[in-house]
Design an enzyme around this catalytic site. Structure first.
Site, PDB file in Angstrom:
ATOM      1  N   GLU A   1      -9.345  -1.583   5.054  1.00  0.00           N
ATOM      2  CA  GLU A   1     -10.169  -0.762   6.734  1.00  0.00           C
ATOM      3  C   GLU A   1     -11.512  -1.879   6.810  1.00  0.00           C
ATOM      4  OE1 GLU A   1      -8.750   0.477   8.774  1.00  0.00           O
ATOM      5  OE2 GLU A   1      -8.130   2.787   7.859  1.00  0.00           O
TER       6      GLU A   1
ATOM      7  N   ASN B   1      -7.235  -2.342  14.651  1.00  0.00           N
ATOM      8  CA  ASN B   1      -8.475  -1.922  14.379  1.00  0.00           C
ATOM      9  C   ASN B   1      -9.027  -3.519  13.660  1.00  0.00           C
ATOM     10  OD1 ASN B   1      -8.088  -1.538  11.779  1.00  0.00           O
ATOM     11  ND2 ASN B   1      -9.350   0.187  11.724  1.00  0.00           N
TER      12      ASN B   1
ATOM     13  N   ASP C   1       0.748  -1.332   0.048  1.00  0.00           N
ATOM     14  CA  ASP C   1       0.108   0.167  -0.138  1.00  0.00           C
ATOM     15  C   ASP C   1       0.867   1.620   0.074  1.00  0.00           C
ATOM     16  OD1 ASP C   1       1.100  -0.307   2.769  1.00  0.00           O
ATOM     17  OD2 ASP C   1      -1.151  -0.532   3.270  1.00  0.00           O
TER      18      ASP C   1
HETATM   19  C1  GLP Z   1       0.234   0.931   8.539  1.00  0.00           C
HETATM   20  C2  GLP Z   1      -0.207  -0.006   7.113  1.00  0.00           C
HETATM   21  C3  GLP Z   1      -0.544  -1.846   7.665  1.00  0.00           C
HETATM   22  C4  GLP Z   1       0.357  -1.982   8.838  1.00  0.00           C
HETATM   23  C5  GLP Z   1      -0.621  -1.188  10.324  1.00  0.00           C
HETATM   24  C6  GLP Z   1       0.266  -1.581  11.687  1.00  0.00           C
HETATM   25  O1  GLP Z   1      -1.648   1.179   8.613  1.00  0.00           O
HETATM   26  N1  GLP Z   1      -0.624   0.229   6.232  1.00  0.00           N
HETATM   27  O2  GLP Z   1       0.117  -2.353   6.536  1.00  0.00           O
HETATM   28  O3  GLP Z   1       0.215  -3.271   9.068  1.00  0.00           O
HETATM   29  O4  GLP Z   1       0.486   0.502  10.178  1.00  0.00           O
HETATM   30  O5  GLP Z   1       1.624  -0.640  11.795  1.00  0.00           O
HETATM   31  P1  GLP Z   1       2.822  -1.449  12.483  1.00  0.00           P
HETATM   32  O6  GLP Z   1       3.259  -2.216  12.224  1.00  0.00           O
HETATM   33  O7  GLP Z   1       3.941   0.344  12.586  1.00  0.00           O
HETATM   34  O8  GLP Z   1       1.927  -1.131  13.783  1.00  0.00           O
END
Ligand code: GLP
Length: 257
Positions: free
Chosen positions: A155, A148, A82
């Site tokens: 989402e 979430n 993404d």
């Molecule tokens: C973002 C990304 C996700 C990721 C999430 C968790 O929203 N789009 O792909 O898994 O963050 O991030 P973190 O690993 O920093 O907790």
């Protein structure tokens, strides 16, 4: 490291460890990164050529192991999940920038792809990304998870059959990701993401979760019903999905059955 055995129902069939989702409990990120790295190495040894990559703090310990390994990536294509819409790729919060800094500049991948969140025609960019995924089916997909239950930027409520698409970020995600920005106003509100179907099409999926902030999402994912309200819960239907979870992220799970 401890392998937990969960029994759970998918379409009224009882599955046990080894048949569907496998859960590997680790002490911390260091051990989690090592376990993820071993799985990745096995996938490459079996001939895997396309890696699905994620951003966020979670995969960093895995990326460090990859950087310090003797693996040859010159035949490997990477495809990221993404990207925010509207951020310049040189913005230090863009996922292009993140990947460059944490992995790409150290590894000799054949090709690396991250969705273009600045494309003028975002619908076309989504189509192009789906074509890329068709051409290079993902052998090994790394995932983090949002508080979430989101995977990529899918989402809650995203259809399970979704392909690459643009999306509005939820308040929960904006709040979770604001720690990387100067203020909440700077967090982009839209993103482009591979869809849930695209993630499910990967041959092997490894979801990693560390820390207390992920505990409720992991309980919902593992012990709750398969529901679009918790995007990660669909992984229970994947024939080869593995969860790497540390003590804190697993703290709300029932004792293993
Ligand atoms: C973002 C990304 C996700 C990721 C999430 C968790 O929203 N789009 O792909 O898994 O963050 O991030 P973190 O690993 O920093 O907790």
């Amino acid at each position: 490291m401890k392998i937990l055995c969960y029994n759970f129902l998918v379409n009224e069939t009882l599955y046990t460890l080894g048949e569907r989702m496998k859960i590997i409990k680790v002490q911390d990120e260091h051990e989690g990164g090592q376990v993820a790295y071993e799985l990745l190495r096995e996938a490459l040894e079996k001939g895997g050529k396309a890696l699905g990559l994620a951003t966020g703090s979670t995969p960093i310990s895995l990326y460090e192991k990859m950087i310090n390994s003797d693996l040859d990536f010159s035949d490997i294509i990477t495809i990221n999940l993404d990207e925010y819409i509207g951020l310049d790729i040189n913005n230090d919060q863009s996922y292009h920038y993140f990947m460059e800094e944490h992995l790409f500049k150290y590894c000799n991948f054949k090709e690396s792809h991250v969705p273009d969140g600045r494309a003028e025609d975002l619908d076309q960019e989504c189509k192009n990304y789906d074509e890329l995924l068709e051409k290079h089916p993902i052998d090994f997909q790394i995932l983090g998870i949002g508080p979430n239950g989101h995977i990529g930027f899918n989402e809650p409520g995203t259809p399970f059959d979704s392909k690459t698409h643009t999306t509005e970020l939820t308040e929960s995600t904006i709040n979770a990701n604001k720690r990387f920005f100067n203020s909440v106003e700077e967090v982009p509100t839209r993103a482009i993401t591979m869809g849930i179907q695209s993630i499910m099409d990967a041959k092997e999926v490894v979801l990693i979760a560390y820390g207390e902030k992920k505990a409720q999402a992991m309980k919902n994912t593992i012990e709750g019903p398969i529901s679009e309200a918790i995007p990660a819960s669909i992984l229970k239907k994947h024939p080869n999905s593995i969860i790497i979870i540390d003590e804190a992220a697993g703290s709300l799970l029932e004792e293993e059955k």
